[in-house]
Design a protein around this motif. Structure first.
Motif, PDB file in Angstrom:
ATOM      1  N   ASP A   1      23.172  -4.099  28.501  1.00 58.95           N
ATOM      2  CA  ASP A   1      22.229  -4.775  27.901  1.00 58.95           C
ATOM      3  C   ASP A   1      22.197  -6.291  28.333  1.00 58.95           C
ATOM      4  O   ASP A   1      22.627  -6.761  28.902  1.00 58.95           O
ATOM      5  CB  ASP A   1      22.913  -4.901  26.342  1.00 58.95           C
ATOM      6  CG  ASP A   1      23.813  -5.887  26.079  1.00 58.95           C
ATOM      7  OD1 ASP A   1      23.419  -7.058  25.445  1.00 58.95           O
ATOM      8  OD2 ASP A   1      24.822  -6.119  26.674  1.00 58.95           O
ATOM      9  N   VAL A   2      20.858  -6.901  27.934  1.00 55.87           N
ATOM     10  CA  VAL A   2      20.474  -8.080  28.082  1.00 55.87           C
ATOM     11  C   VAL A   2      20.168  -8.781  26.894  1.00 55.87           C
ATOM     12  O   VAL A   2      19.427  -9.642  27.085  1.00 55.87           O
ATOM     13  CB  VAL A   2      19.466  -7.977  29.059  1.00 55.87           C
ATOM     14  CG1 VAL A   2      19.859  -7.450  30.471  1.00 55.87           C
ATOM     15  CG2 VAL A   2      18.061  -7.308  28.613  1.00 55.87           C
TER      16      VAL A   2
ATOM     17  N   ILE B   1      15.013   1.469  32.592  1.00 56.51           N
ATOM     18  CA  ILE B   1      14.752   0.178  31.722  1.00 56.51           C
ATOM     19  C   ILE B   1      14.274   0.779  30.302  1.00 56.51           C
ATOM     20  O   ILE B   1      13.127   1.350  30.245  1.00 56.51           O
ATOM     21  CB  ILE B   1      13.719  -0.665  32.353  1.00 56.51           C
ATOM     22  CG1 ILE B   1      14.115  -1.115  33.686  1.00 56.51           C
ATOM     23  CG2 ILE B   1      13.562  -1.890  31.482  1.00 56.51           C
ATOM     24  CD1 ILE B   1      13.337  -1.912  34.424  1.00 56.51           C
TER      25      ILE B   1
ATOM     26  N   PHE C   1       9.954  -8.784  29.152  1.00 57.07           N
ATOM     27  CA  PHE C   1      11.187  -8.904  29.804  1.00 57.07           C
ATOM     28  C   PHE C   1      11.650  -7.900  30.711  1.00 57.07           C
ATOM     29  O   PHE C   1      12.079  -7.831  31.899  1.00 57.07           O
ATOM     30  CB  PHE C   1      12.230  -9.339  28.650  1.00 57.07           C
ATOM     31  CG  PHE C   1      13.542 -10.002  29.525  1.00 57.07           C
ATOM     32  CD1 PHE C   1      13.541 -11.188  29.784  1.00 57.07           C
ATOM     33  CD2 PHE C   1      14.707  -9.149  29.792  1.00 57.07           C
ATOM     34  CE1 PHE C   1      14.570 -11.818  30.543  1.00 57.07           C
ATOM     35  CE2 PHE C   1      15.776  -9.774  30.400  1.00 57.07           C
ATOM     36  CZ  PHE C   1      15.887 -10.918  30.837  1.00 57.07           C
ATOM     37  N   GLY C   2      11.358  -6.590  30.149  1.00 54.78           N
ATOM     38  CA  GLY C   2      11.720  -5.421  30.920  1.00 54.78           C
ATOM     39  C   GLY C   2      10.764  -5.297  32.377  1.00 54.78           C
ATOM     40  O   GLY C   2      11.346  -4.896  33.422  1.00 54.78           O
TER      41      GLY C   2
ATOM     42  N   CYS D   1      16.398  -3.268  27.310  1.00 54.50           N
ATOM     43  CA  CYS D   1      15.674  -4.210  27.025  1.00 54.50           C
ATOM     44  C   CYS D   1      14.946  -4.464  25.733  1.00 54.50           C
ATOM     45  O   CYS D   1      13.857  -4.861  25.608  1.00 54.50           O
ATOM     46  CB  CYS D   1      14.731  -4.551  28.329  1.00 54.50           C
ATOM     47  SG  CYS D   1      15.293  -4.685  29.822  1.00 54.50           S
TER      48      CYS D   1
END
Length: 365
Positions: A158-159, A74, A80-81, A132
């Motif tokens: 990717d997010v 990560i 968020f991570g 992230c």
């Protein structure tokens, strides 16, 4: 009858003996653990393996979990991570992390190995690398990563909340041998803190190798979210951005407008008002940098902002129009009665031409 006595094994501690009276003196005689007496039957346990059964099902379960687990890195171990890491760890995946801010203690509590630089992390050869990072910093991060330390078949995920931008920069900076999966979990630490069940997860398999193990790896990664009950939605990055501008960007905009408005709770809140308060709370939890990224890197966002502005102006005009009618009635009383029944002369047609004689009817007194 002679007592049955087994041979004593060598190099073992004194065995446990069970003594059964051959001629019980009463019906209440029971099993005893005292030294052997006359007229007793002595038995000794000679097998020590009998008490150590082999749990074959547990072994198979462990092997299955290992075969399905992934080694995931990560990049960007902020809120968020860490949010994703909790679920990844619970499902048994091996987790590595790197971030500019040191999260060593937090990572340790989540079962994550934290690295102080991306070089050392990449030398651990993760199968999957998840970006992230923020929308605004992602391109700069990609420009500094030591891709040469990774295996050539590494999967990058990717997010980001904007997908066409993410797809463009991943194709631009990643080596051609790397796999690319663009995703957007349509939830976050607030909306997904209790459960991911029913929440949408959007993904686009931008570039995946034809080898069976690479195809299987993508499916195992997607299965992380499917197992949690996410509603899995496959669509192109362009489709995502078109829909997201009309939902996510508008939601964030209204939440921030109401926050600036100063929306506060009251003793007589309605359910609708509580919904607005919840919206403000959720959007206020995200940084303005995220909101600016949604606007800056989604080409559909400007159109939605203009539509919101026009809709607000239309509502104001309708309200003020009603108010104008009330004022006229108060000022002129019934003088305007019957005005609605008078035929209205059309000055110009839609194409700019003057009306024909037949289309103009004279007013009657």
């Amino acid at each position: 009858m002679l007592p049955l006595i087994s041979a004593k094994p060598q190099n073992l501690s004194p065995p446990l003996s069970f003594h059964f009276p051959l001629f019980p003196s009463s019906p209440t005689s029971s099993l005893s653990f005292h030294p052997p007496l006359k007229n007793t039957l002595r038995l000794r346990i000679r097998s020590i393996d009998a008490a150590q059964p082999y749990d074959y099902e547990s072994h198979l379960r462990t092997q299955h979990i290992k075969s399905q687990s992934l080694k995931i890195a990560i990049l960007g171990f902020g809120n968020f991570g860490q949010f994703l890491a909790k679920t990844f760890s619970r499902q048994g995946h091996t987790l590595l992390a790197y971030s500019r801010t040191k999260y060593t203690d937090t990572a340790k509590s989540l079962g994550v190995t934290f690295y102080n630089n991306p070089d050392d992390l990449f030398e651990s050869h993760p199968e999957v690398v998840i970006l992230c990072t923020s929308i605004l910093s992602t391109e700069k991060v990609l420009q500094t990563l030591p891709f040469q330390r990774l295996k050539r078949s590494t999967l990058f995920v990717d997010v980001l909340s904007v997908k066409e931008f993410a797809k463009t920069i991943l194709l631009k900076y990643l080596p051609a041998e790397f796999d690319i999966l663009c995703t957007h979990p349509m939830f976050g630490p607030e909306s997904g803190k209790n459960s991911w069940d029913g929440l949408p997860f959007v993904y686009d398999k931008v570039r995946i190798g034809n080898e069976e193990d690479r195809i299987s790896r993508v499916e195992r990664f997607l299965d992380v979210f499917a197992k949690e009950g996410c509603r899995m939605v496959e669509m192109t990055c362009a489709e995502h951005d078109r829909h997201a501008a009309g939902s996510q960007f508008v939601t964030h905009t209204m939440g921030r407008v109401l926050e600036r408005f100063g929306l506060e709770s009251s003793p007589i809140n309605t359910k609708g008002y509580d919904t607005l308060l919840d919206l403000v709370e959720v959007t206020a939890g995200d940084s303005f940098e995220l909101y600016y990224g949604l606007f800056m890197y989604n080409k559909n966002a400007m159109e939605q902002l203009e539509r919101l502005d026009m809709a607000f102006e239309a509502i104001k005009k309708e309200l003020f129009g009603k108010l104008h009618h009330v004022y006229r009635k108060q000022l002129f009383g019934n003088a305007d009665e019957g005005a609605e029944d008078r035929p209205k002369v059309q000055k110009l047609l839609h194409n700019g031409a003057p009306p024909s004689a037949e289309s103009v009817k004279p007013e009657t007194s």
